[in-house]
Structure formats: structure tokens, C-alpha cells
Design an enzyme around this catalytic site. Structure first.
Site, PDB file in Angstrom:
ATOM      1  N   GLY A 202       9.855 -11.158   8.386  1.00 47.40           N
ATOM      2  CA  GLY A 202      11.689 -11.682   8.771  1.00 47.40           C
ATOM      3  C   GLY A 202      11.653 -12.570   9.174  1.00 47.40           C
TER       4      GLY A 202
ATOM      5  N   GLY B 247       6.323 -18.049   3.238  1.00 49.03           N
ATOM      6  CA  GLY B 247       7.620 -17.511   4.108  1.00 49.03           C
ATOM      7  C   GLY B 247       8.042 -17.534   4.882  1.00 49.03           C
TER       8      GLY B 247
ATOM      9  CG  ASP C  34      -1.890 -13.410  -3.154  1.00 51.33           C
ATOM     10  OD1 ASP C  34      -2.854 -12.602  -2.692  1.00 51.33           O
ATOM     11  OD2 ASP C  34      -0.626 -12.266  -3.317  1.00 51.33           O
TER      12      ASP C  34
ATOM     13  CG  MET D  22      -4.462  -6.930  -1.797  1.00 51.25           C
ATOM     14  SD  MET D  22      -4.592  -7.991  -0.230  1.00 51.25           S
ATOM     15  CE  MET D  22      -3.017  -7.979   0.556  1.00 51.25           C
ATOM     16  N   GLY D  23      -2.986  -9.722  -5.747  1.00 47.72           N
ATOM     17  CA  GLY D  23      -2.181 -11.206  -6.360  1.00 47.72           C
ATOM     18  C   GLY D  23      -1.081 -10.367  -7.009  1.00 47.72           C
TER      19      GLY D  23
ATOM     20  CD  GLU E 290      -0.283  -7.270  -4.591  1.00 46.88           C
ATOM     21  OE1 GLU E 290       0.077  -6.241  -4.385  1.00 46.88           O
ATOM     22  OE2 GLU E 290      -1.322  -8.002  -3.875  1.00 46.88           O
TER      23      GLU E 290
END
Length: 427
Positions: free
Chosen positions: A147, A173, A202, A245-246, A298
Site C-alpha cells: 500500500g 508496486g 514471480d 506461486m505465479g 496460482e
């Protein structure tokens, strides 16, 4: 393209580098690294008498912008955990302290929240003694969060602590936040450098061949696939299903598949698959061989599942649980056929990202940290340290955050996956 690869600087670097007495290999200011690596890619430019697109090469310069004794530096880690975060922190601190003589290095805790003055989270003073053992541990000494925070809030902290170089370790981000901060700093004419260090398990950041922690994640993912194969062969019509994960890019799943030639189906976000087509191919596999191993990213098969789309604090899509969905769907499918089948579902999830870095990643993290320090001390800003065509590079942050790196279904990588698994190219 070269115009877009030009790196911003706070001003002319006029001070002799503290590294001069150590006979370090200095990189000339005009050194560049080609974006293309084959003759086919560079030939069109050469025919027209143009230089092919290139990145500025990273490395120590003979002259620096900052007086190391008169400044403080800061490090912040954001986003999800990743093997090697502590290695990067350690590399930055040791290089600043021993190579450049910077005496005050602040670790801002819990991501950008720790940088925001209004949050009241005191920074951690980082010294060689503090960071000496942390590379042996997973996670990040500084903690992390997701965030954004207010730019004014973060700038207030930097100015109060006299931080002149801020190292931001994170994914797209984090780097978007670093871009906004760097631009505001430049708009105000402040002498503060912002240097990004790419972190994404990733491996989906653009213009970075391999992100740190990726090799460790693939290694751990391979262990789960080995277990899935053992479980699948241990039952008649056994199915080993592993979710890895991905979110948007299936690099972990693809490379773990190639590292384990026992995988029969590799499902990734970049290659859409018909659910019925996949179930038909799986059924055929069981009838012929009576066992199967499925490696599932995922982010794959999200269109199979109904439901509203939600986002997290960083604006990332919250993925639907495709692993649990596929397990149930496969079980119901074979029950409906009256065909015996046993599904063993393995979800290593955060296991692959919470480990200490392996040797390959640790070495890579050290180099990234060193090159980030060289970039910051030379006055470069709004820049990320990348790795491209066997060289460390300086990449403007806008180029990194403008698009996501994804696997090309026509690439050699995916063709090797198809050859390894034997799965139909279209399901």
C-alpha cells in the site's frame, strides 16, 4: 528507445570516488549494454547507421556526486517476502559502510509505512554488526507491507534524517511508488537519489532477466513436485496436483517443470486452457499410464471460476483459489465417469518465498546491492539496477513499471515445457 533508457542524475559528479585507492574496476560513463543479443535484432539499426538500443552499464564510477561523510542513506523493503531480501539489505549496508564510508544508514521498517512520518515507526540504525548474520535467515530484517503512503509524509522523514540516497527493494508496486517519490523530489529540486532494487519472486519485472530469490523458489518448488510424483505413483490412477506461486507470469511453474521431468501438465497464466480440454487430456493420461503430475500456477485458470474480482491494498488482483477448485473439479469429473482416481493436493504456498536464499541467489543479491550503491552515490536517480545480456544495468523506473514481463507461448522456454511434459499444445 535509447531516449527512454537515459538515466536521470541529480547533477555532475565531481568528487573523487573513495574506491580510487582500491584499484576497483571503474565503468566508463559511456559504457552501454545492448538490449538485443542477436545479429537479427541489431542488424536493422546498423544498416541505417544507427546505434542499437542500449542500457547504461552499472558499476562504480571514478567520480561520485555525494560526500559520503556528510550524508545518511536509507533502505526500505516492500511487498511480499522473497528469498534474498536480507542478503540485499546486508550488501547495501556493507558496501555503503566499507566501500564508501557512509556512517549513518537507516532501515525503514514495514515498507513505505515506516518511511511515513505520520505512522510513527522509528527506523532501525543499520550497522555491519546488525546485518552480519541476517543473510542466513529468510524474510526481511526490516519487515514489509503493501500500500502507498503520502509523498509529503515520506519526504519529511528523508529530510529530517538527512537521507540523501534511498534504496527501495520491491516489485512493480514498490517501484511505482519509488518513481512517484523520485519525481516529486526532482520537482522540488532536492538532492535525494532514489534507487530501486528489483524484487519479485514471480520473475515478472520487465528488463530484468532474473530477479533475486527466483532460483531458490524454483528449487523449493521442485521438491513439492517430487513429492507429488511419489504420491501419484503410490495409488492407482493417482494424481499429484501442486499449486505454485505465479500471479500473472508462470516462470516458477515452467522452470520447476523443466527441473523435474516427471510433470505431465504445466498450467500457466500466459497459456489459456479449456477446462474440458484439460480434463479430457488428463483422463487419457490416466487410462494410459494410471498416474499424472500437474504443476499449476496460482494465476492460471482464473476464468474457470465464477466470482467478483477484488483487489488488495497495493491494487493487485486477489486471485481465486484455482488449486482447491481444480482438485474438486477433477474429483467430481472422475466420479461422474465411474473411474477410480485419487488426487493428492500440495500447496507449498509461502514456503517457497520464506526461505533463506540459496548460493546462486545470495551471490546475485550481493552484486545487486553493490551496484545499487554505486548508482546512488554517483547521483543517479529514478533508476533501477537491472541485469540484462550478462551485465548489470541502469534502467529508468518508468520502463520497469510500464509493463509486466510474461512468458511468450511461442518462446523456446514454453516449447521445452511442452516437449518435457508431452501435454497437448492446445487443450
Amino acid at each position: 528507445m535509447d531516449e527512454n533508457t537515459q538515466v536521470l542524475r541529480l547533477g555532475e559528479a565531481t568528487r573523487p570516488s573513495p574506491l580510487l585507492g582500491r584499484r576497483d574496476h571503474f565503468v566508463p560513463e559511456g559504457a552501454r549494454v545492448l538490449l538485443g543479443s542477436t545479429l537479427r535484432e541489431v542488424e536493422p539499426y546498423l544498416r541505417q547507421g544507427q546505434l542499437p538500443p542500449s542500457f547504461e552499464q552499472a558499476g562504480p564510477r571514478e567520480r561520485v556526486f555525494f560526500d559520503p561523510k556528510g550524508i545518511a542513506c536509507g533502505v526500505v523493503t516492500c511487498g511480499g517476502l522473497c528469498p534474498g531480501l536480507n542478503d540485499v539489505i546486508r550488501a547495501v549496508v556493507l558496501t555503503l559502510h566499507y566501500s564508501y564510508g557512509v556512517e549513518r544508514i537507516y532501515g525503514f521498517r514495514y515498507g513505505y509505512a515506516g518511511l511515513a512520518a505520520s505512522q510513527g515507526i522509528a527506523p532501525l540504525l543499520l550497522t555491519p554488526a546488525v546485518v552480519e548474520p541476517i543473510h542466513e535467515q529468510g524474510g526481511t530484517l526490516l519487515g514489509s507491507s503493501r500500500g502507498p503512503q503520502e509523498l509529503d509524509d515520506m519526504l519529511q522523514t528523508l529530510l529530517e534524517l538527512n537521507v540523501r540516497v534511498l534504496f527501495t527493494v520491491g516489485g512493480d508496486g514498490t517501484l511505482r511508488g519509488a518513481t512517484a517519490l523520485a519525481k516529486e523530489i526532482l520537482r522540488r529540486g532536492l538532492p535525494i537519489s532514489v534507487v530501486g532494487i528489483p524484487k519479485t519472486i514471480d520473475n515478472d519485472l520487465h528488463w530484468v532477466e532474473r530477479s533475486f530469490g527466483f532460483a531458490t523458489a524454483v528449487e523449493e518448488a521442485t521438491r513439492a513436485l517430487v513429492a507429488a510424483h511419489v504420491e501419484a505413483k503410490g495409488a492407482f490412477n493417482g494424481i499429484g496436483l501442486v499449486k505454485l506461486m505465479g500471479r500473472h507470469s508462470g516462470f516458477i511453474t515452467a522452470h520447476a517443470t523443466l527441473a523435474n521431468s516427471d510433470v505431465n501438465f504445466c498450467l500457466v497464466p500466459e497459456v489459456p486452457v479449456s477446462l474440458q480440454g484439460f480434463l479430457g487430456a488428463l483422463e487419457e493420461r490416466l487410462r494410459q499410464r494410471h498416474h499424472a503430475v500437474i504443476a499449476l500456477a496460482e494465476g492460471a485458470g482464473q476464468d474457470w471460476i465464477d466470482g467478483e474480482v477484488a483487489r488488495d491494498a497495493s491494487g493487485n488482483l486477489k486471485l481465486k483459489d484455482v488449486g482447491a477448485f481444480l482438485r474438486g473439479t477433477v474429483e467430481r469429473h472422475f466420479d461422474g465417469l465411474g473411474l477410480e482416481a485419487t488426487v493428492k493436493y500440495i500447496d507449498p504456498s509461502y514456503t517457497i518465498r520464506s526461505l533463506p536464499a540459496n548460493a546462486l541467489d545470495s551471490e546475485y543479491c550481493l552484486a545487486l546491492g553493490q551496484h545499487a550503491v554505486h548508482a546512488g552515490m554517483s547521483g543517479r536517480t529514478n533508476v533501477m539496477v537491472g541485469y540484462w545480456n550478462q551485465h548489470f544495468t541502469h534502467v529508468p523506473l518508468e520502463l520497469v513499471t510500464g509493463q509486466r514481463r510474461r512468458m511468450d507461448p511461442s518462446s523456446e522456454l514454453w516449447q521445452r515445457v511442452l516437449a518435457s511434459t508431452g501435454q497437448p499444445s492446445a487443450m
